[in-house]
Write an enzyme that holds these catalytic residues in place. Structure first.
Site, PDB file in Angstrom:
ATOM      1  N   LYS A 119      -3.643  10.565   0.061  1.00 26.12           N
ATOM      2  CA  LYS A 119      -2.447  11.355  -0.279  1.00 26.12           C
ATOM      3  C   LYS A 119      -2.738  12.319  -1.428  1.00 26.12           C
ATOM      4  O   LYS A 119      -2.338  13.468  -1.392  1.00 26.12           O
ATOM      5  CB  LYS A 119      -1.278  10.439  -0.709  1.00 26.12           C
ATOM      6  CG  LYS A 119      -0.861   9.415   0.320  1.00 26.12           C
ATOM      7  CD  LYS A 119       0.368   8.641  -0.138  1.00 26.12           C
ATOM      8  CE  LYS A 119       0.169   7.806  -1.397  1.00 26.12           C
ATOM      9  NZ  LYS A 119      -0.791   6.698  -1.270  1.00 26.12           N
ATOM     10  N   ARG A 148      -2.529  -4.752  -3.728  1.00 26.44           N
ATOM     11  CA  ARG A 148      -1.794  -3.486  -3.596  1.00 26.44           C
ATOM     12  C   ARG A 148      -1.424  -3.213  -2.133  1.00 26.44           C
ATOM     13  O   ARG A 148      -0.355  -2.674  -1.848  1.00 26.44           O
ATOM     14  CB  ARG A 148      -2.638  -2.327  -4.156  1.00 26.44           C
ATOM     15  CG  ARG A 148      -2.751  -2.386  -5.676  1.00 26.44           C
ATOM     16  CD  ARG A 148      -3.851  -1.474  -6.186  1.00 26.44           C
ATOM     17  NE  ARG A 148      -3.551  -0.067  -6.044  1.00 26.44           N
ATOM     18  CZ  ARG A 148      -4.462   0.894  -6.025  1.00 26.44           C
ATOM     19  NH1 ARG A 148      -5.759   0.608  -6.131  1.00 26.44           N
ATOM     20  NH2 ARG A 148      -4.104   2.148  -5.913  1.00 26.44           N
TER      21      ARG A 148
HETATM   22  P1  AMP Z   1      -1.356   5.145  -7.289  1.00 20.16           P
HETATM   23  O1  AMP Z   1      -2.294   5.963  -8.112  1.00 20.16           O
HETATM   24  O2  AMP Z   1      -0.276   5.963  -6.633  1.00 20.16           O
HETATM   25  O3  AMP Z   1      -2.059   4.233  -6.322  1.00 20.16           O
HETATM   26  O4  AMP Z   1      -0.560   4.181  -8.322  1.00 20.16           O
HETATM   27  C1  AMP Z   1      -1.256   3.278  -9.140  1.00 20.16           C
HETATM   28  C2  AMP Z   1      -0.291   2.213  -9.636  1.00 20.16           C
HETATM   29  O5  AMP Z   1       0.750   2.822 -10.398  1.00 20.16           O
HETATM   30  C3  AMP Z   1       0.431   1.418  -8.554  1.00 20.16           C
HETATM   31  O6  AMP Z   1      -0.343   0.355  -8.042  1.00 20.16           O
HETATM   32  C4  AMP Z   1       1.657   0.947  -9.313  1.00 20.16           C
HETATM   33  O7  AMP Z   1       1.349  -0.123 -10.204  1.00 20.16           O
HETATM   34  C5  AMP Z   1       1.991   2.159 -10.176  1.00 20.16           C
HETATM   35  N1  AMP Z   1       2.884   3.095  -9.458  1.00 20.16           N
HETATM   36  C6  AMP Z   1       2.618   4.366  -9.063  1.00 20.16           C
HETATM   37  N2  AMP Z   1       3.671   4.899  -8.444  1.00 20.16           N
HETATM   38  C7  AMP Z   1       4.631   3.959  -8.434  1.00 20.16           C
HETATM   39  C8  AMP Z   1       5.955   3.898  -7.909  1.00 20.16           C
HETATM   40  N3  AMP Z   1       6.493   4.929  -7.257  1.00 20.16           N
HETATM   41  N4  AMP Z   1       6.653   2.744  -8.078  1.00 20.16           N
HETATM   42  C9  AMP Z   1       6.129   1.701  -8.754  1.00 20.16           C
HETATM   43  N5  AMP Z   1       4.895   1.672  -9.243  1.00 20.16           N
HETATM   44  C10 AMP Z   1       4.144   2.795  -9.097  1.00 20.16           C
END
Ligand code: AMP
Length: 217
Positions: A13, A171
């Protein structure tokens, strides 16, 4: 153009959002990036979020909804935005709808990027980032010329704390339980289109552009 890119961690993404942001001159809003910035700067929000992130859990809805609300109010979002990693729960999707309605706006496209679990694990656990310039690498698919050293700036590479295999499995479970229901949520609103997230970056970008085609170049 108000776009949501939906999909599990590692689906690509972020990569696709960056290309779209450049093409359509609208910002990519990655809640993961914003949260990692807050962790790095040790802000009160970052300190609160770190434990959830390291454990592969979601940060509480109230925190992320606040982040997005603040970000979407900025002027550069007036012509559109690409949400990458938000919403991740039905409560977040409801909050997003409400905040957009209050500004006379709406989500226009939700693109779900689908990749199977084994491939996601392989992609994520091999992911490395340069400490200096932030360039991304993959130990198998896109390795640096010299082990653990950035081709661009020569700085060292690191693995994100939450990219270990154990945390990645967690995750993915969290995705299935809390985020996958958004596929039905946005299907019911006739906003969802799905694409296969396997193939080259360019092929996936073309699939996304075909969906957005005719909307705006
Ligand atoms: P990502 O880089 O999008 O994979 O996000 C890394 C981590 O940030 C996730 O595993 C969550 O712990 C937190 N995170 C990011 N976006 C969200 C969201 N929309 N809601 C809750 N936690 C989030």
């Amino acid at each position: 153009m108000n776009i949501i890119l939906l999909g599990p961690p590692g689906a690509g993404k972020g990569t696709q959002a960056k290309i779209l942001a450049k093409k359509f001159k609208i910002p990519q809003i990655s809640t993961g990036d914003i949260l990692r910035g807050a962790v790095k700067d040790q802000t009160p929000m970052g300190i609160k979020a770190k434990g959830f992130m390291d454990a592969g859990a979601l940060v509480p809805d109230s925190v992320v909804v606040g982040i997005v609300e603040e970000r979407l109010a900025k002027e550069d979002c007036f012509d559109g935005f690409i949400l990458d990693g938000f919403p991740r729960t039905v409560a977040q999707a409801d909050a997003l709808k409400e905040m957009l309605v209050s500004h006379g706006k709406a989500v226009e496209h939700v693109i779900s990027v689908d990749v199977n679990k084994e491939e996601l694990l392989q992609r994520i656990t091999g992911r490395r980032t340069c400490k200096g310039c932030g360039r991304g690498y993959h130990t198998v698919f896109d390795p640096p010329r010299v082990d653990d050293k950035c081709d661009e700036c020569g700085d060292g590479l690191y693995q994100r704390d939450d990219d270990s295999e154990e945390t990645m499995r967690k995750r993915l479970d969290v995705y299935e339980e809390q985020t996958a229901p958004l596929v039905t949520y946005y299907s019911n609103e006739s906003l969802l289109r799905s694409i296969r997230g396997t193939g080259s970056i360019e092929e996936i970008q073309q699939a996304i552009l075909r969906i957005l085609e005719g909307v705006r170049e």
